[in-house]
Design a protein around this motif. Structure first.
Motif, PDB file in Angstrom:
ATOM      1  N   LEU A 160       0.842  -1.386   0.425  1.00  0.00           N
ATOM      2  CA  LEU A 160       0.194  -0.181   0.090  1.00  0.00           C
ATOM      3  C   LEU A 160       0.631   1.156  -0.182  1.00  0.00           C
ATOM      4  O   LEU A 160       0.620   2.012   0.025  1.00  0.00           O
ATOM      5  CB  LEU A 160      -0.995  -0.215   1.420  1.00  0.00           C
ATOM      6  CG  LEU A 160      -2.133  -0.887   0.760  1.00  0.00           C
ATOM      7  CD1 LEU A 160      -3.656  -0.993   2.257  1.00  0.00           C
ATOM      8  CD2 LEU A 160      -2.723  -1.221  -0.283  1.00  0.00           C
ATOM      9  N   ALA A 161       1.915   1.570   0.787  1.00  0.00           N
ATOM     10  CA  ALA A 161       2.872   2.179   0.926  1.00  0.00           C
ATOM     11  C   ALA A 161       3.274   2.549  -0.616  1.00  0.00           C
ATOM     12  O   ALA A 161       3.496   3.840  -1.611  1.00  0.00           O
ATOM     13  CB  ALA A 161       3.838   2.490   2.025  1.00  0.00           C
ATOM     14  N   ARG A 164       0.698   4.048  -2.454  1.00  0.00           N
ATOM     15  CA  ARG A 164       0.447   5.276  -2.722  1.00  0.00           C
ATOM     16  C   ARG A 164       1.417   6.107  -3.479  1.00  0.00           C
ATOM     17  O   ARG A 164       1.309   7.514  -4.076  1.00  0.00           O
ATOM     18  CB  ARG A 164       0.576   5.692  -0.840  1.00  0.00           C
ATOM     19  CG  ARG A 164      -0.943   4.947  -0.756  1.00  0.00           C
ATOM     20  CD  ARG A 164      -0.836   5.812   1.130  1.00  0.00           C
ATOM     21  NE  ARG A 164      -1.778   5.895   1.880  1.00  0.00           N
ATOM     22  CZ  ARG A 164      -2.282   4.322   2.130  1.00  0.00           C
ATOM     23  NH1 ARG A 164      -1.007   3.825   2.472  1.00  0.00           N
ATOM     24  NH2 ARG A 164      -3.633   3.911   2.815  1.00  0.00           N
ATOM     25  N   ARG A 165       3.090   5.975  -2.957  1.00  0.00           N
ATOM     26  CA  ARG A 165       3.597   6.741  -3.595  1.00  0.00           C
ATOM     27  C   ARG A 165       3.777   6.958  -5.354  1.00  0.00           C
ATOM     28  O   ARG A 165       3.909   7.845  -5.448  1.00  0.00           O
ATOM     29  CB  ARG A 165       5.004   6.008  -2.875  1.00  0.00           C
ATOM     30  CG  ARG A 165       6.627   6.777  -3.638  1.00  0.00           C
ATOM     31  CD  ARG A 165       6.130   8.569  -2.793  1.00  0.00           C
ATOM     32  NE  ARG A 165       7.779   8.931  -3.585  1.00  0.00           N
ATOM     33  CZ  ARG A 165       8.219  10.433  -3.716  1.00  0.00           C
ATOM     34  NH1 ARG A 165       7.203  10.736  -3.099  1.00  0.00           N
ATOM     35  NH2 ARG A 165       8.688  10.965  -4.114  1.00  0.00           N
ATOM     36  N   LEU A 167       0.970   6.927  -6.912  1.00  0.00           N
ATOM     37  CA  LEU A 167       0.170   7.893  -7.833  1.00  0.00           C
ATOM     38  C   LEU A 167       0.922   9.123  -6.826  1.00  0.00           C
ATOM     39  O   LEU A 167      -0.102   9.723  -8.041  1.00  0.00           O
ATOM     40  CB  LEU A 167      -1.805   7.048  -7.318  1.00  0.00           C
ATOM     41  CG  LEU A 167      -1.845   5.670  -7.392  1.00  0.00           C
ATOM     42  CD1 LEU A 167      -2.921   5.887  -6.008  1.00  0.00           C
ATOM     43  CD2 LEU A 167      -2.487   5.633  -8.451  1.00  0.00           C
ATOM     44  N   ALA A 168       1.246   9.202  -6.361  1.00  0.00           N
ATOM     45  CA  ALA A 168       1.435  10.736  -5.976  1.00  0.00           C
ATOM     46  C   ALA A 168       3.163  10.700  -7.075  1.00  0.00           C
ATOM     47  O   ALA A 168       2.786  12.043  -7.302  1.00  0.00           O
ATOM     48  CB  ALA A 168       2.029  10.629  -5.229  1.00  0.00           C
ATOM     49  N   HIS A 175      -4.979  12.729  -7.636  1.00  0.00           N
ATOM     50  CA  HIS A 175      -5.277  11.537  -7.108  1.00  0.00           C
ATOM     51  C   HIS A 175      -6.135  11.472  -6.032  1.00  0.00           C
ATOM     52  O   HIS A 175      -6.098  11.967  -5.189  1.00  0.00           O
ATOM     53  CB  HIS A 175      -4.642  10.959  -7.699  1.00  0.00           C
ATOM     54  CG  HIS A 175      -3.855  10.343  -6.548  1.00  0.00           C
ATOM     55  ND1 HIS A 175      -2.388  10.780  -6.210  1.00  0.00           N
ATOM     56  CD2 HIS A 175      -3.092   9.756  -5.752  1.00  0.00           C
ATOM     57  CE1 HIS A 175      -1.690  11.083  -5.329  1.00  0.00           C
ATOM     58  NE2 HIS A 175      -2.453  10.316  -5.071  1.00  0.00           N
ATOM     59  N   ASP A 176      -6.957  10.281  -5.516  1.00  0.00           N
ATOM     60  CA  ASP A 176      -7.482  10.290  -5.054  1.00  0.00           C
ATOM     61  C   ASP A 176      -7.280   8.630  -4.348  1.00  0.00           C
ATOM     62  O   ASP A 176      -7.419   7.336  -5.113  1.00  0.00           O
ATOM     63  CB  ASP A 176      -8.935  10.348  -4.813  1.00  0.00           C
ATOM     64  CG  ASP A 176      -9.905  10.722  -2.838  1.00  0.00           C
ATOM     65  OD1 ASP A 176      -8.968  10.071  -1.926  1.00  0.00           O
ATOM     66  OD2 ASP A 176     -11.007   9.830  -3.524  1.00  0.00           O
ATOM     67  N   PHE A 177      -6.862   8.026  -3.054  1.00  0.00           N
ATOM     68  CA  PHE A 177      -6.747   7.304  -2.328  1.00  0.00           C
ATOM     69  C   PHE A 177      -6.773   6.640  -1.349  1.00  0.00           C
ATOM     70  O   PHE A 177      -6.498   7.328  -0.114  1.00  0.00           O
ATOM     71  CB  PHE A 177      -5.136   6.600  -2.825  1.00  0.00           C
ATOM     72  CG  PHE A 177      -4.724   5.050  -2.743  1.00  0.00           C
ATOM     73  CD1 PHE A 177      -5.372   4.029  -3.141  1.00  0.00           C
ATOM     74  CD2 PHE A 177      -4.113   4.889  -1.263  1.00  0.00           C
ATOM     75  CE1 PHE A 177      -4.762   2.985  -2.781  1.00  0.00           C
ATOM     76  CE2 PHE A 177      -3.887   3.450  -0.651  1.00  0.00           C
ATOM     77  CZ  PHE A 177      -3.836   2.305  -1.546  1.00  0.00           C
ATOM     78  N   SER A 178      -8.327   5.518  -1.028  1.00  0.00           N
ATOM     79  CA  SER A 178      -9.283   5.174   0.373  1.00  0.00           C
ATOM     80  C   SER A 178      -9.055   3.771   0.281  1.00  0.00           C
ATOM     81  O   SER A 178      -9.166   3.899  -0.594  1.00  0.00           O
ATOM     82  CB  SER A 178      -9.727   5.935   0.040  1.00  0.00           C
ATOM     83  OG  SER A 178     -10.808   6.659  -1.086  1.00  0.00           O
TER      84      SER A 178
END
Length: 178
Positions: A160-161, A164-165, A167-168, A175-178
């Motif tokens: 998951l980390a 997130r990275r 996508l950033a 973007h939105d990640f949840s």
């Protein structure tokens, strides 16, 4: 130089996931060998197909949703052979989303987490849906578990980390990640 540094970081993040996935897949195949050798052989063939696609796209930081879904299909077949009737999967890729570009190998760690942390009693229901909402690509991965945030054990929890990275880096501020 900045563009090359970005490409290098994206490649490093992408390659970080391969050994993690391979370790988990081989352990799953190993568990099946004693009692279900035919299932283990099918899992091994699906793993080979997945790795072939992964190697083909090794230097590619983006892929189409359709290509990612094909790779994800091989991964899901490995998991379905492993869990049998205890895993039910629904995969929906809308036609309008199929040719959209996304970071390569983005979906697999999300699905892997959904399987690893989902409730399998009596059955793990997994739903993966990718669609366009206007001009926004939405990927939803749901399982029949409950969300209970816990710190990852030391040396684990890179999936998951990493997502997130990536996508950033690919979509800074978009973007939105949840």
């Amino acid at each position: 130089a900045e563009a090359q540094a970005l490409r290098t970081e994206l490649q490093r993040l992408r390659l970080q996931l391969d050994p993690h996935f391979l370790f988990n897949a081989l352990n799953g195949i190993g568990e099946e060998i004693p009692d279900h050798p035919d299932a283990a052989l099918a899992m091994l063939r699906d793993l080979a197909a997945f790795l072939r696609q992964s190697l083909t796209g090794m230097d590619v930081t983006v892929a189409t949703v359709a290509d990612e879904a094909a790779a994800l299909g091989a991964y899901l077949r490995i998991q379905q052979a492993r869990f049998g009737a205890r895993l039910k999967v629904r995969l929906l890729i809308e036609d309008s989303a199929a040719m959209r570009q996304i970071p390569s190998f983005l979906l697999q760690p999300l699905v892997e987490n959904a399987i690893a942390h989902g409730r399998r009693e009596p059955c793990l229901d997994l739903s993966i849906a990718i669609r366009l909402e206007g001009n926004i690509l939405r990927a939803e991965i749901e399982n029949s578990g409950t969300l209970a945030p816990q710190p990852a054990p030391r040396g684990r929890g890179i999936g998951l980390a990493n997502v997130r990275r990536r996508l950033a880096l690919h979509y800074p501020g978009r973007h939105d990640f949840s």
